[in-house]
Design a protein around this motif. Structure first.
Motif, PDB file in Angstrom:
ATOM      1  N   ALA A  45      93.329 -25.452 -23.428  1.00 41.70           N
ATOM      2  CA  ALA A  45      94.749 -25.665 -23.734  1.00 41.70           C
ATOM      3  C   ALA A  45      95.632 -25.240 -22.564  1.00 41.70           C
ATOM      4  N   LYS A  46      95.109 -24.326 -21.732  1.00 40.72           N
ATOM      5  CA  LYS A  46      95.857 -23.845 -20.572  1.00 40.72           C
ATOM      6  C   LYS A  46      95.266 -24.346 -19.250  1.00 40.72           C
ATOM      7  N   ASN A  47      94.261 -25.224 -19.335  1.00 35.61           N
ATOM      8  CA  ASN A  47      93.618 -25.768 -18.133  1.00 35.61           C
ATOM      9  C   ASN A  47      93.111 -24.659 -17.225  1.00 35.61           C
ATOM     10  N   THR A  48      92.544 -23.617 -17.807  1.00 39.36           N
ATOM     11  CA  THR A  48      92.227 -22.406 -17.064  1.00 39.36           C
ATOM     12  C   THR A  48      90.812 -21.926 -17.358  1.00 39.36           C
ATOM     13  N   VAL A  49      90.169 -21.423 -16.302  1.00 42.76           N
ATOM     14  CA  VAL A  49      88.899 -20.724 -16.446  1.00 42.76           C
ATOM     15  C   VAL A  49      89.096 -19.303 -15.929  1.00 42.76           C
ATOM     16  N   TYR A  50      88.446 -18.352 -16.590  1.00 42.97           N
ATOM     17  CA  TYR A  50      88.614 -16.941 -16.267  1.00 42.97           C
ATOM     18  C   TYR A  50      87.270 -16.323 -15.877  1.00 42.97           C
ATOM     19  N   LEU A  51      87.347 -15.253 -15.109  1.00 40.17           N
ATOM     20  CA  LEU A  51      86.166 -14.441 -14.826  1.00 40.17           C
ATOM     21  C   LEU A  51      86.583 -12.977 -14.961  1.00 40.17           C
ATOM     22  N   GLN A  52      86.121 -12.338 -16.020  1.00 37.99           N
ATOM     23  CA  GLN A  52      86.367 -10.918 -16.212  1.00 37.99           C
ATOM     24  C   GLN A  52      85.229 -10.149 -15.569  1.00 37.99           C
ATOM     25  N   MET A  53      85.565  -9.276 -14.644  1.00 33.22           N
ATOM     26  CA  MET A  53      84.555  -8.540 -13.884  1.00 33.22           C
ATOM     27  C   MET A  53      84.716  -7.050 -14.157  1.00 33.22           C
ATOM     28  N   ASN A  54      83.706  -6.457 -14.754  1.00 29.49           N
ATOM     29  CA  ASN A  54      83.704  -5.031 -15.071  1.00 29.49           C
ATOM     30  C   ASN A  54      82.597  -4.327 -14.288  1.00 29.49           C
ATOM     31  N   SER A  55      82.699  -3.011 -14.224  1.00 29.43           N
ATOM     32  CA  SER A  55      81.691  -2.203 -13.528  1.00 29.43           C
ATOM     33  C   SER A  55      81.402  -2.764 -12.146  1.00 29.43           C
ATOM     34  N   LEU A  56      82.447  -3.038 -11.409  1.00 26.15           N
ATOM     35  CA  LEU A  56      82.298  -3.659 -10.096  1.00 26.15           C
ATOM     36  C   LEU A  56      81.585  -2.747  -9.115  1.00 26.15           C
ATOM     37  N   LYS A  57      80.825  -3.382  -8.230  1.00 30.15           N
ATOM     38  CA  LYS A  57      80.048  -2.679  -7.216  1.00 30.15           C
ATOM     39  C   LYS A  57      80.470  -3.171  -5.830  1.00 30.15           C
ATOM     40  N   PRO A  58      80.250  -2.353  -4.798  1.00 29.91           N
ATOM     41  CA  PRO A  58      80.573  -2.826  -3.437  1.00 29.91           C
ATOM     42  C   PRO A  58      79.891  -4.154  -3.096  1.00 29.91           C
ATOM     43  N   ASP A  59      78.711  -4.391  -3.641  1.00 34.92           N
ATOM     44  CA  ASP A  59      78.000  -5.653  -3.386  1.00 34.92           C
ATOM     45  C   ASP A  59      78.707  -6.863  -3.983  1.00 34.92           C
ATOM     46  N   ASP A  60      79.670  -6.643  -4.856  1.00 32.92           N
ATOM     47  CA  ASP A  60      80.435  -7.746  -5.428  1.00 32.92           C
ATOM     48  C   ASP A  60      81.550  -8.216  -4.494  1.00 32.92           C
ATOM     49  N   THR A  61      81.757  -7.499  -3.403  1.00 29.92           N
ATOM     50  CA  THR A  61      82.788  -7.868  -2.440  1.00 29.92           C
ATOM     51  C   THR A  61      82.495  -9.242  -1.854  1.00 29.92           C
ATOM     52  N   ALA A  62      83.469 -10.143  -1.967  1.00 28.47           N
ATOM     53  CA  ALA A  62      83.290 -11.523  -1.506  1.00 28.47           C
ATOM     54  C   ALA A  62      84.580 -12.293  -1.730  1.00 28.47           C
ATOM     55  N   VAL A  63      84.606 -13.498  -1.189  1.00 27.13           N
ATOM     56  CA  VAL A  63      85.632 -14.457  -1.576  1.00 27.13           C
ATOM     57  C   VAL A  63      85.082 -15.225  -2.779  1.00 27.13           C
TER      58      VAL A  63
END
Length: 121
Positions: A74-92
């Motif tokens: 309905a909002k033409n949107t996709v989401y990504l909820q990211m929890n417990s982030l780690k340094p290895d998650d660093t990226a574009v």
């Protein structure tokens, strides 16, 4: 053709959370699948998560239990909820739309410009 605009990236400490959003320029009701890829410096672009029109999801192993993908047609949107982030998650992180096969494999077609996520230790 569809234009994709990501938002929500930023700097966060390890263990923290971020929520990414991606708005499509046209209705996503007819889009087969939407997803997120990421690319860290010096590494290949990799699938993070994808979701089909029917809600089937596909996550890379390293983010299972920490990241959640969802879509709101309905909002033409996709989401990504990211929890417990780690340094290895660093990226574009790149939003995309494409197709998901019966096996759950995701094939992106159109890409956004990307949003930087940096996780400090």
């Amino acid at each position: 053709q569809v234009q994709l605009v990501e938002s929500g990236g930023g700097l966060v400490q390890a263990g923290g959370s971020l929520s990414l959003s991606c708005v499509a320029s046209r209705s996503t009701f007819s889009i087969n699948a939407m997803g997120w890829y990421r690319q860290a410096p010096g590494k290949q672009r990799e699938l993070v998560a994808a979701i089909s029109r029917g809600g089937r999801t596909n996550y890379r192993d390293s983010v299972k239990g920490r990241f959640t993908i969802s879509r709101d047609n309905a909002k033409n949107t996709v989401y990504l909820q990211m929890n417990s982030l780690k340094p290895d998650d660093t990226a574009v992180y790149y939003c995309n739309v494409g197709t998901m096969g019966y096996s759950g494999s995701y094939d992106p077609v159109h890409w956004g410009q990307g949003t930087q996520v940096t996780v400090s230790s």
